[in-house]
Scaffold this motif. Structure first.
Motif, PDB file in Angstrom:
ATOM      1  N   PHE A   1      50.801  22.649 -16.014  1.00 16.10           N
ATOM      2  CA  PHE A   1      50.105  21.577 -16.729  1.00 16.10           C
ATOM      3  C   PHE A   1      50.078  21.873 -18.223  1.00 16.10           C
ATOM      4  CE2 PHE A   1      45.890  20.317 -18.495  1.00 16.10           C
ATOM      5  CZ  PHE A   1      46.083  18.940 -18.528  1.00 16.10           C
ATOM      6  N   ALA A   2      49.666  23.084 -18.588  1.00 17.79           N
ATOM      7  CA  ALA A   2      49.571  23.454 -20.006  1.00 17.79           C
ATOM      8  C   ALA A   2      50.954  23.513 -20.654  1.00 17.79           C
ATOM      9  CB  ALA A   2      48.857  24.796 -20.149  1.00 17.79           C
ATOM     10  N   GLN A   3      51.908  24.131 -19.957  1.00 16.00           N
ATOM     11  CA  GLN A   3      53.254  24.276 -20.513  1.00 16.00           C
ATOM     12  C   GLN A   3      53.930  22.926 -20.755  1.00 16.00           C
ATOM     13  OE1 GLN A   3      54.993  26.902 -17.549  1.00 16.00           O
ATOM     14  NE2 GLN A   3      54.750  28.685 -18.863  1.00 16.00           N
ATOM     15  N   MET A   4      53.652  21.961 -19.899  1.00 14.97           N
ATOM     16  CA  MET A   4      54.257  20.646 -20.043  1.00 14.97           C
ATOM     17  C   MET A   4      53.464  19.736 -20.982  1.00 14.97           C
ATOM     18  SD  MET A   4      55.420  19.976 -16.068  1.00 14.97           S
ATOM     19  CE  MET A   4      56.162  18.368 -16.369  1.00 14.97           C
ATOM     20  N   MET A   5      52.149  19.849 -20.942  1.00  8.04           N
ATOM     21  CA  MET A   5      51.323  18.953 -21.743  1.00  8.04           C
ATOM     22  C   MET A   5      51.362  19.290 -23.234  1.00  8.04           C
ATOM     23  SD  MET A   5      49.608  16.163 -21.300  1.00  8.04           S
ATOM     24  CE  MET A   5      48.941  16.034 -19.624  1.00  8.04           C
ATOM     25  N   ILE A   6      51.593  20.552 -23.570  1.00  9.84           N
ATOM     26  CA  ILE A   6      51.670  20.931 -24.995  1.00  9.84           C
ATOM     27  C   ILE A   6      52.783  20.155 -25.712  1.00  9.84           C
ATOM     28  CG2 ILE A   6      52.272  22.793 -26.603  1.00  9.84           C
ATOM     29  CD1 ILE A   6      50.665  24.695 -24.777  1.00  9.84           C
ATOM     30  N   PRO A   7      54.049  20.259 -25.265  1.00 11.21           N
ATOM     31  CA  PRO A   7      55.099  19.496 -25.951  1.00 11.21           C
ATOM     32  C   PRO A   7      54.929  17.982 -25.786  1.00 11.21           C
ATOM     33  CG  PRO A   7      55.990  20.572 -23.996  1.00 11.21           C
ATOM     34  CD  PRO A   7      54.611  21.125 -24.212  1.00 11.21           C
ATOM     35  N   HIS A   8      54.337  17.580 -24.680  1.00  8.68           N
ATOM     36  CA  HIS A   8      54.085  16.149 -24.452  1.00  8.68           C
ATOM     37  C   HIS A   8      53.114  15.637 -25.524  1.00  8.68           C
ATOM     38  CE1 HIS A   8      53.203  12.426 -22.233  1.00  8.68           C
ATOM     39  NE2 HIS A   8      54.253  12.709 -21.482  1.00  8.68           N
TER      40      HIS A   8
ATOM     41  N   ASP B   1      45.556  17.101 -31.179  1.00  5.94           N
ATOM     42  CA  ASP B   1      45.787  18.363 -31.896  1.00  5.94           C
ATOM     43  C   ASP B   1      44.899  19.498 -31.360  1.00  5.94           C
ATOM     44  OD1 ASP B   1      47.937  18.221 -33.628  1.00  5.94           O
ATOM     45  OD2 ASP B   1      46.792  17.309 -35.256  1.00  5.94           O
ATOM     46  N   PRO B   2      43.582  19.283 -31.214  1.00  8.69           N
ATOM     47  CA  PRO B   2      42.717  20.346 -30.672  1.00  8.69           C
ATOM     48  C   PRO B   2      43.055  20.683 -29.217  1.00  8.69           C
ATOM     49  CG  PRO B   2      41.420  18.660 -31.782  1.00  8.69           C
ATOM     50  CD  PRO B   2      42.791  18.109 -31.641  1.00  8.69           C
ATOM     51  N   GLU B   3      43.492  19.681 -28.447  1.00  6.62           N
ATOM     52  CA  GLU B   3      43.856  19.928 -27.049  1.00  6.62           C
ATOM     53  C   GLU B   3      45.095  20.818 -26.959  1.00  6.62           C
ATOM     54  OE1 GLU B   3      42.047  15.704 -25.282  1.00  6.62           O
ATOM     55  OE2 GLU B   3      44.231  15.967 -25.445  1.00  6.62           O
ATOM     56  N   ILE B   4      46.016  20.622 -27.889  1.00 13.28           N
ATOM     57  CA  ILE B   4      47.218  21.478 -27.943  1.00 13.28           C
ATOM     58  C   ILE B   4      46.806  22.925 -28.187  1.00 13.28           C
ATOM     59  CG2 ILE B   4      49.258  22.057 -29.336  1.00 13.28           C
ATOM     60  CD1 ILE B   4      49.582  18.993 -29.814  1.00 13.28           C
ATOM     61  N   GLN B   5      45.906  23.132 -29.154  1.00 15.90           N
ATOM     62  CA  GLN B   5      45.452  24.489 -29.479  1.00 15.90           C
ATOM     63  C   GLN B   5      44.729  25.135 -28.301  1.00 15.90           C
ATOM     64  OE1 GLN B   5      46.576  25.979 -32.192  1.00 15.90           O
ATOM     65  NE2 GLN B   5      47.576  24.007 -32.598  1.00 15.90           N
ATOM     66  N   ALA B   6      43.931  24.342 -27.593  1.00  8.34           N
ATOM     67  CA  ALA B   6      43.199  24.868 -26.429  1.00  8.34           C
ATOM     68  C   ALA B   6      44.167  25.333 -25.346  1.00  8.34           C
ATOM     69  CB  ALA B   6      42.265  23.798 -25.875  1.00  8.34           C
ATOM     70  N   MET B   7      45.177  24.523 -25.078  1.00  5.74           N
ATOM     71  CA  MET B   7      46.140  24.881 -24.026  1.00  5.74           C
ATOM     72  C   MET B   7      46.993  26.082 -24.424  1.00  5.74           C
ATOM     73  SD  MET B   7      47.266  21.169 -22.427  1.00  5.74           S
ATOM     74  CE  MET B   7      47.486  20.304 -23.981  1.00  5.74           C
ATOM     75  N   LYS B   8      47.312  26.209 -25.702  1.00  5.02           N
ATOM     76  CA  LYS B   8      48.046  27.388 -26.183  1.00  5.02           C
ATOM     77  C   LYS B   8      47.214  28.654 -25.962  1.00  5.02           C
ATOM     78  CE  LYS B   8      51.014  25.395 -29.791  1.00  5.02           C
ATOM     79  NZ  LYS B   8      51.304  25.360 -31.249  1.00  5.02           N
ATOM     80  N   THR B   9      45.917  28.527 -26.227  1.00  7.91           N
ATOM     81  CA  THR B   9      45.002  29.657 -26.037  1.00  7.91           C
ATOM     82  C   THR B   9      44.958  30.068 -24.569  1.00  7.91           C
ATOM     83  OG1 THR B   9      43.633  28.991 -27.922  1.00  7.91           O
ATOM     84  CG2 THR B   9      42.613  30.457 -26.289  1.00  7.91           C
ATOM     85  N   TRP B  10      44.881  29.089 -23.678  1.00  8.63           N
ATOM     86  CA  TRP B  10      44.869  29.389 -22.241  1.00  8.63           C
ATOM     87  C   TRP B  10      46.111  30.150 -21.830  1.00  8.63           C
ATOM     88  CZ3 TRP B  10      43.512  23.702 -20.543  1.00  8.63           C
ATOM     89  CH2 TRP B  10      42.188  23.428 -20.918  1.00  8.63           C
ATOM     90  N   LEU B  11      47.262  29.659 -22.256  1.00  6.69           N
ATOM     91  CA  LEU B  11      48.522  30.302 -21.859  1.00  6.69           C
ATOM     92  C   LEU B  11      48.589  31.736 -22.368  1.00  6.69           C
ATOM     93  CD1 LEU B  11      51.066  27.357 -22.356  1.00  6.69           C
ATOM     94  CD2 LEU B  11      50.320  28.362 -20.199  1.00  6.69           C
ATOM     95  N   THR B  12      48.082  31.957 -23.570  1.00  7.48           N
ATOM     96  CA  THR B  12      48.049  33.320 -24.120  1.00  7.48           C
ATOM     97  C   THR B  12      47.149  34.209 -23.263  1.00  7.48           C
ATOM     98  OG1 THR B  12      48.406  32.527 -26.383  1.00  7.48           O
ATOM     99  CG2 THR B  12      47.466  34.727 -26.139  1.00  7.48           C
ATOM    100  N   GLU B  13      45.967  33.692 -22.906  1.00  8.21           N
ATOM    101  CA  GLU B  13      45.032  34.452 -22.071  1.00  8.21           C
ATOM    102  C   GLU B  13      45.595  34.706 -20.678  1.00  8.21           C
ATOM    103  OE1 GLU B  13      41.480  32.131 -22.112  1.00  8.21           O
ATOM    104  OE2 GLU B  13      40.855  32.809 -24.091  1.00  8.21           O
ATOM    105  N   TRP B  14      46.368  33.762 -20.181  1.00  7.08           N
ATOM    106  CA  TRP B  14      46.962  33.904 -18.849  1.00  7.08           C
ATOM    107  C   TRP B  14      48.216  34.770 -18.855  1.00  7.08           C
ATOM    108  CZ3 TRP B  14      46.812  27.900 -17.802  1.00  7.08           C
ATOM    109  CH2 TRP B  14      45.469  27.497 -17.634  1.00  7.08           C
ATOM    110  N   GLY B  15      48.697  35.133 -20.053  1.00  7.62           N
ATOM    111  CA  GLY B  15      49.914  35.926 -20.156  1.00  7.62           C
ATOM    112  C   GLY B  15      51.164  35.118 -19.845  1.00  7.62           C
ATOM    113  N   LYS B  16      51.103  33.822 -20.150  1.00  8.45           N
ATOM    114  CA  LYS B  16      52.229  32.925 -19.878  1.00  8.45           C
ATOM    115  C   LYS B  16      52.801  32.371 -21.178  1.00  8.45           C
ATOM    116  CE  LYS B  16      51.564  33.255 -15.434  1.00  8.45           C
ATOM    117  NZ  LYS B  16      52.542  33.933 -14.551  1.00  8.45           N
ATOM    118  N   ALA B  17      54.089  32.074 -21.158  1.00  7.04           N
ATOM    119  CA  ALA B  17      54.756  31.560 -22.354  1.00  7.04           C
ATOM    120  C   ALA B  17      54.519  30.064 -22.508  1.00  7.04           C
ATOM    121  CB  ALA B  17      56.253  31.841 -22.277  1.00  7.04           C
ATOM    122  N   ALA B  18      54.429  29.625 -23.756  1.00  4.43           N
ATOM    123  CA  ALA B  18      54.317  28.192 -24.044  1.00  4.43           C
ATOM    124  C   ALA B  18      55.717  27.634 -24.251  1.00  4.43           C
ATOM    125  CB  ALA B  18      53.468  27.976 -25.293  1.00  4.43           C
TER     126      ALA B  18
END
Length: 208
Positions: free
Chosen positions: A63-70, A102-119
């Motif tokens: 969800f995060a990986q796809m929604m960021i570029p979306h 814009d803030p939602e993008i930053q939030a999802m990037k933060t999640w992926l970093t915390e999860w150890g996953k690439a954006a």
């Protein structure tokens, strides 16, 4: 005399038994109290030690990986409206879309970093190998960039409706399949907000 002694003994035994039962009951209540405290404090301890990013699954990551570029593409489309749109409502809505996403993008990037996953930043065609619904092709984006005034307004409304509908589909999937509470809450917000914007865009399109 013998009967009096027996009665005294009986009373003594009964009293002793009663005292023993009372003591056991007291101990039992005490233990129950401790158990109650342990059972009630255990979830609190678990909650306190569990960070918001602790619980997630593959659906949350996707969800995060796809929604960021979306979202990034929606912001790019909104930026075009600032200089190309002629309809005031289109400009206002475009600014609202950018301010929300814009803030939602930053939030999802933060999640992926915390999860150890690439954006999958900048990948507006695919999200980590998965097709993203509603995303505009490079050709469609170039067509929007080239449009101006009323032509832009119509095209923007048409494309953003399709884009939002894709995001709503992804958000519903996350709410069904995801496990991370923050991600699911964001998905719910995206669905609600963008559904309202789709309805507004359709009304704008009807009057253009």
């Amino acid at each position: 005399m013998t009967m009096r002694i027996n009665r005294k003994l009986s009373f003594a035994v009964a009293a002793g038994a009663l005292a023993l039962l009372t003591a056991c009951g007291s101990d039992g209540d005490s233990m129950a109290g401790h158990e109650g405290m342990n059972s009630s404090s255990a979830p609190a301890a678990t909650t306190a030690s569990a960070s918001p990013s602790a619980a997630f699954n593959d659906a949350d990551v996707m969800f995060a990986q796809m929604m960021i570029p979306h979202h990034q593409q929606a912001v790019e489309m909104a930026d075009l409206a600032a200089t190309r749109a002629s309809d005031p409502e289109i400009k206002e809505l475009a600014a609202k879309i950018k301010a929300a996403q814009d803030p939602e993008i930053q939030a999802m990037k933060t999640w992926l970093t915390e999860w150890g996953k690439a954006a999958s930043e900048g990948d507006t065609g695919h999200g980590m190998g998965h097709e993203m619904p509603g995303v505009m092709s490079e050709e469609e984006m170039k067509k929007l960039e080239a449009a101006k005034a009323k032509e832009f307004d119509k095209l923007f409304a048409q494309q953003m409706i399709a884009h939002h509908n894709g995001a709503i589909e992804m958000a519903r999937t996350e709410q069904t399949d995801g496990s991370n509470l923050e991600a699911k809450e964001l998905a719910k917000t995206i669905e609600t907000t963008q559904q309202a914007e789709v309805e507004q865009l359709q009304k704008i399109l009807d009057r253009l």
